[in-house]
Design an enzyme around this catalytic site. Structure first.
Site, mmCIF file in Angstrom:
data_model
loop_
_atom_site.group_PDB
_atom_site.id
_atom_site.type_symbol
_atom_site.label_atom_id
_atom_site.label_comp_id
_atom_site.label_asym_id
_atom_site.label_seq_id
_atom_site.Cartn_x
_atom_site.Cartn_y
_atom_site.Cartn_z
ATOM 1 N N HIS A 66 0.845 -1.199 0.000
ATOM 2 C CA HIS A 66 0.000 0.000 0.000
ATOM 3 C C HIS A 66 0.878 1.245 0.000
ATOM 4 O O HIS A 66 1.975 1.269 0.558
ATOM 5 C CB HIS A 66 -0.995 -0.016 1.162
ATOM 6 C CG HIS A 66 -0.444 0.252 2.527
ATOM 7 N ND1 HIS A 66 -0.298 1.527 3.033
ATOM 8 C CD2 HIS A 66 -0.048 -0.592 3.517
ATOM 9 C CE1 HIS A 66 0.158 1.469 4.268
ATOM 10 N NE2 HIS A 66 0.329 0.196 4.583
ATOM 11 N N ASP A 180 5.800 3.562 6.760
ATOM 12 C CA ASP A 180 4.575 2.764 6.687
ATOM 13 C C ASP A 180 3.643 3.431 5.679
ATOM 14 O O ASP A 180 2.948 4.376 6.016
ATOM 15 C CB ASP A 180 3.928 2.681 8.067
ATOM 16 C CG ASP A 180 2.650 1.862 8.082
ATOM 17 O OD1 ASP A 180 2.346 1.190 7.071
ATOM 18 O OD2 ASP A 180 1.939 1.904 9.105
ATOM 19 N N GLU A 215 -5.141 1.813 2.272
ATOM 20 C CA GLU A 215 -5.044 0.679 3.191
ATOM 21 C C GLU A 215 -5.341 1.120 4.614
ATOM 22 O O GLU A 215 -5.990 0.398 5.384
ATOM 23 C CB GLU A 215 -3.639 0.062 3.098
ATOM 24 C CG GLU A 215 -3.481 -1.252 3.858
ATOM 25 C CD GLU A 215 -2.915 -1.097 5.266
ATOM 26 O OE1 GLU A 215 -2.712 -2.124 5.942
ATOM 27 O OE2 GLU A 215 -2.674 0.054 5.710
ATOM 28 N N ASP A 238 4.578 -5.167 3.753
ATOM 29 C CA ASP A 238 4.151 -4.130 4.688
ATOM 30 C C ASP A 238 5.186 -4.056 5.805
ATOM 31 O O ASP A 238 6.107 -4.888 5.870
ATOM 32 C CB ASP A 238 2.770 -4.468 5.262
ATOM 33 C CG ASP A 238 1.970 -3.245 5.670
ATOM 34 O OD1 ASP A 238 2.576 -2.180 5.917
ATOM 35 O OD2 ASP A 238 0.729 -3.350 5.753
ATOM 36 N N HIS A 325 3.545 4.405 13.000
ATOM 37 C CA HIS A 325 2.514 5.443 13.072
ATOM 38 C C HIS A 325 2.968 6.632 13.910
ATOM 39 O O HIS A 325 2.173 7.250 14.624
ATOM 40 C CB HIS A 325 1.187 4.880 13.602
ATOM 41 C CG HIS A 325 0.405 4.146 12.556
ATOM 42 N ND1 HIS A 325 -0.975 4.115 12.537
ATOM 43 C CD2 HIS A 325 0.797 3.420 11.485
ATOM 44 C CE1 HIS A 325 -1.387 3.403 11.495
ATOM 45 N NE2 HIS A 325 -0.318 2.963 10.856
#
Length: 360
Positions: A66, A180, A215, A238, A325
């Site tokens: 993604h 990410d 995603e 990922d 994140h």
């Protein structure tokens, strides 16, 4: 390690601002990189990027990553010209305190900051709660003096990302926002480029690269692109949780470390024969690997590929990542190069019709 050309491509890719729903700048860069290797690609109506090598082979392999990163959307502008945001993906709100941001403005990038009050003006209890728990308590200052001035620069719904760029750390480790999953997008692009430019042998399978969208909002692009491609084999690239900073995390996610090599997912979602073939390729290439166990369908597009139409045999290959994140995600470039080598070797060695069904 990555060569100079590949490293320059990676730096350019992570510099792109590509929050969920606004991935195209990064994908266009991927498309140009593929075109230089003689591989053409195209968008579908959802914005997924799709390219194929050896189209027409009986077995279709979907190599997916993604392309979106977490970010924000402008939801309100007050009378003083301050912006208020909502999350676009899984934002950890307290990490924004004191951060710089870039808003995709009406006529180009607009800089802003999540301001914090000076400690001198706060009580002791207020100083214990400097980091906001809710974005409604974290206005963004773009320097505007009124609502009209701010609205002339920024529209409601404008996407926003934290302005935290590439920072080399010790050895082969680097920090950046958006690893990410821009690092996965980089890897699938590099794998296809190398297989197009430097094949060790002709491919026996059709290799479909998919750079999917949204995603972080619910595996949206992974679902639609899986339906379109209808793969026999799906490999999701990922990021994975590195658990080498907080030892207690190993009790939840196992022992996965930066520099330890690719993380191979194991559990009911992942095809055991496909996983073993990956492990065998890693052994032949003398690439160290790590295992991470997941008992349920997890938040990545291996699930999307497994669940569309008749379902594909799927595998998850993850890049060990610290501080997921957050604006300061950290990885090891040695792991990145190892994953590229592993996937090139694995895909290049696949027979025309591998049998991945259970044995009676």
């Amino acid at each position: 390690m990555l060569d100079k050309k590949s490293l320059a491509f990676l730096k350019a890719l992570v510099a792109c601002r590509a929050p969920s729903g606004f991935e195209q700048d990064g994908q266009r860069l991927m498309a140009r990189h593929l075109r230089e290797a003689g591989v053409e690609s195209a968008f579908d109506v959802h914005g997924n990027l799709h390219a194929v090598l050896n189209e027409g082979a009986s077995t279709k392999v979907m190599l997916e990553a993604h392309c979106d990163e977490i970010g924000f959307l402008v939801s309100y502008i007050d009378e003083r010209g301050f912006l208020y945001l909502i999350p676009n993906g899984g934002v950890t709100v307290p990490t924004v305190a004191g951060e710089r941001v870039v808003i995709m403005g009406r006529e180009g990038p607009v800089n802003g900051v999540f301001g914090v009050r000076p400690p001198h003006l706060m009580s002791a209890s207020e100083r214990d709660n400097v980091a906001p728990k809710d974005l409604a308590d974290a206005p963004v200052d773009i320097g505007a003096t009124s609502k009209a001035e701010a609205e002339a620069l920024v529209a409601l719904g404008a996407p926003v990302v934290v302005d935290a760029g590439w920072r080399p750390l010790a050895g082969s480790r680097v920090s950046c926002r958006g690893f990410d999953n821009r690092i996965g997008a980089f890897i699938v692009t590099e794998v296809m480029r190398r297989l197009a430019e430097e094949p060790l042998a002709p491919l026996n399978v059709a290799l479909h690269l998919v750079g999917s969208v949204q995603e972080e909002l619910g595996l949206i692009g992974g679902q639609t692109s899986s339906y379109l491609v209808n793969p026999d084999i799906g490999i999701c690239l990922d990021v994975g949780f590195a658990t080498d900073t907080v030892p207690a995390d190993r009790r939840k996610m196992g022992d996965a470390r930066l520099g330890g090599g690719p993380i191979i997912g194991t559990g009911p979602l992942y095809n055991p024969k496909l996983r073993q073939m990956l492990l065998d390729s890693a052994k032949l290439e003398e690439i160290p690997v790590q295992l991470q166990v997941r008992a349920r369908a997890s938040g990545n597009n291996a699930y999307s590929m497994r669940m569309q139409r008749g379902g594909a045999a799927v595998a998850l290959v993850s890049i060990p990542l610290r501080y997921m994140h957050s604006p300061v995600e950290v990885l090891d470039l040695e792991d990145v190069e190892r994953i590229i080598r592993l996937l090139c070797a694995f895909i290049g060695s696949l027979p025309a019709n591998p049998d991945l069904t259970p044995t009676l």
